[in-house]
Design a protein around this motif. Sequence first.
Motif, PDB file in Angstrom:
ATOM      1  N   GLU A 240       0.831  -1.199   0.000  1.00 34.01           N
ATOM      2  CA  GLU A 240       0.000   0.000   0.000  1.00 34.01           C
ATOM      3  C   GLU A 240       0.864   1.247   0.000  1.00 34.01           C
ATOM      4  N   GLU A 295       5.003  -3.659  -7.335  1.00 38.16           N
ATOM      5  CA  GLU A 295       3.996  -2.837  -6.662  1.00 38.16           C
ATOM      6  C   GLU A 295       3.988  -1.374  -7.107  1.00 38.16           C
ATOM      7  N   PRO A 297       2.218   0.228  -9.230  1.00 33.50           N
ATOM      8  CA  PRO A 297       0.936   0.917  -9.477  1.00 33.50           C
ATOM      9  C   PRO A 297       0.425   1.740  -8.298  1.00 33.50           C
ATOM     10  N   VAL A 298       0.700   1.320  -7.056  1.00 32.47           N
ATOM     11  CA  VAL A 298       0.165   2.104  -5.932  1.00 32.47           C
ATOM     12  C   VAL A 298       0.798   3.492  -5.884  1.00 32.47           C
ATOM     13  N   GLU A 335      -2.477  -2.764  -3.250  1.00 34.70           N
ATOM     14  CA  GLU A 335      -2.296  -3.753  -4.313  1.00 34.70           C
ATOM     15  C   GLU A 335      -2.213  -5.148  -3.711  1.00 34.70           C
ATOM     16  N   ARG A 337      -1.286  -8.997  -4.845  1.00 34.85           N
ATOM     17  CA  ARG A 337      -0.743  -9.869  -5.888  1.00 34.85           C
ATOM     18  C   ARG A 337      -1.598 -11.131  -5.946  1.00 34.85           C
ATOM     19  N   ASP A 368      -3.986  -5.103 -13.329  1.00 36.96           N
ATOM     20  CA  ASP A 368      -2.902  -5.358 -14.283  1.00 36.96           C
ATOM     21  C   ASP A 368      -2.869  -6.869 -14.479  1.00 36.96           C
ATOM     22  N   LYS A 387      -2.401  -8.324 -10.799  1.00 33.18           N
ATOM     23  CA  LYS A 387      -2.304  -7.461  -9.628  1.00 33.18           C
ATOM     24  C   LYS A 387      -3.614  -6.703  -9.527  1.00 33.18           C
ATOM     25  N   ILE A 389      -5.552  -3.697  -7.876  1.00 30.35           N
ATOM     26  CA  ILE A 389      -5.208  -2.429  -7.226  1.00 30.35           C
ATOM     27  C   ILE A 389      -6.475  -1.602  -7.021  1.00 30.35           C
ATOM     28  N   TYR A 391      -8.064   2.186  -5.237  1.00 29.96           N
ATOM     29  CA  TYR A 391      -7.700   3.546  -4.813  1.00 29.96           C
ATOM     30  C   TYR A 391      -8.869   4.189  -4.081  1.00 29.96           C
TER      31      TYR A 391
END
Length: 485
Positions: A240, A295, A297-298, A335, A337, A368, A387, A389, A391
């Motif tokens: 995170e 990770e 993307p976070v 995120e 996995r 993703d 993944k 994710i 927000y």
Amino acid sequence: MKKILVANRGEIAIRVMKTARKMGIKTIAIYSEADRNAPHVRYANESVCIGEAPSSKSYLNGNKIIEVAKKLNADGIHPGYGFLSENANFAELCERNNIIFIGPKSKSIKMMGDKLAAKDAVKNYKIPMVPGIDRAISNPQEAIEIAHKIGFPILIKAAAGGGGKGMRVVQKAENVEEQMQRAISEATSAFGDGSVFIEKYITSPRHIEIQVLADSYGNVLQLFERECSVQRRHQKVLEEAPSSILSEELRNKMGEAAIMVAKSCDYLGAGTVEFLIDDKLNFYFLEMNTRLQVEHPVTELITDVDLVEQQILIARGQEITIKQEDLKINGHALELRVYAEDPLNNFLPSVGKLTTYKIPTGKNIRVDNGFEEGMEIPIYYDPMLSKLITYGKTRDEAIQLMIDAIENYKVVGAMTTLPFGKFVCKHEAFRSGAFNTHFVENYYTPDKLEKELKEEAQLAALIALKIHLDEQKILKIPGANYLNK
């Protein structure tokens, strides 16, 4: 740069290709015989079979990859993560063949890829480091003497590689020799280098990493932290950004330290500086990962910066146009996995055919993804499917959205870490922020997850029964004209 070869597979290959397409850059996919029908192959403008299924005969065959890149006139190669992404020899091979390696220079990879060399590089920058020794040892008696000086427990670590391999926690002097031999053997097998060293073991650490970007004009930025403390077998499962425990002052100190680490090795591109934080909020340099992180993307979601785009622009020789003062943390991101692993059976790989595979969609949900319904999961590679994710404006909002997204992620044909991710997100220790890298051993057992899954199944059955009975009541109302409704 008009054409890029993506030297990877699965979700990260597609992730890189999406940004390349947005930038008007054509892409080349490589694939093994096992990945002939994989989505990343179809997503690219061109694709080439690189070899047999084992990665040693395909995705790790640097000479073959260079040959394909030259034949198809690729200007650059993006390695993604894993495979050849932190291979200094491959980066050097690209350099020698006048192909741009979209990542750091080979000398930086070499320096930071060896934990002892990395410690040596940063020691003059007054960056806090875990007490221990900064040289390889092989004598168990010497290891015991060092352990008595810094105090038990100790951590025996491989100088090369990562992912928890060649790593042993030792609590007592009588166990040092046996655990040292195991660490050396595992490191030799995994990395071809049996060098190990010793550090003080931080008993209740948080694993915090800082994202950095560096260009060839001397600009180095830090894009804040990611919390990576939820792990199994020393490997991350849920990450995170930002961390719930960092004050603004500590965040700035760690960011400045990360920038100094990048400068110490003349870094170029996107990289990550990893730290441990003890229960008194002291932080210690752990290592630097000289590539894009799983990770990432976070960080992208809380900063609104496309890190792959920045990698490509920097590799083109362009100066970073973002200023440190312009970067702000906006909201919170998580995120998970999604591995094809069985959390009810010690997270062992669970391969099979994905007879059902439906990913969640909606506002503030990003997946993703590298798989699709009907595909077989190959046994040859890392078992990560995707993944997931989420927000939110707040941490609580991002956590709740993650729980909802997990419930709407439908997978039949393999066990996955989705139920484990939900278990973590619902657990009070995680929700409160009062957790560390021992979350799994402190709070998780397969029995607890199994109980939770049974309770959810029973609740779902009761809801379904109630809906059915309600519908039956409606149908039995005499004289009702349902056709006109």
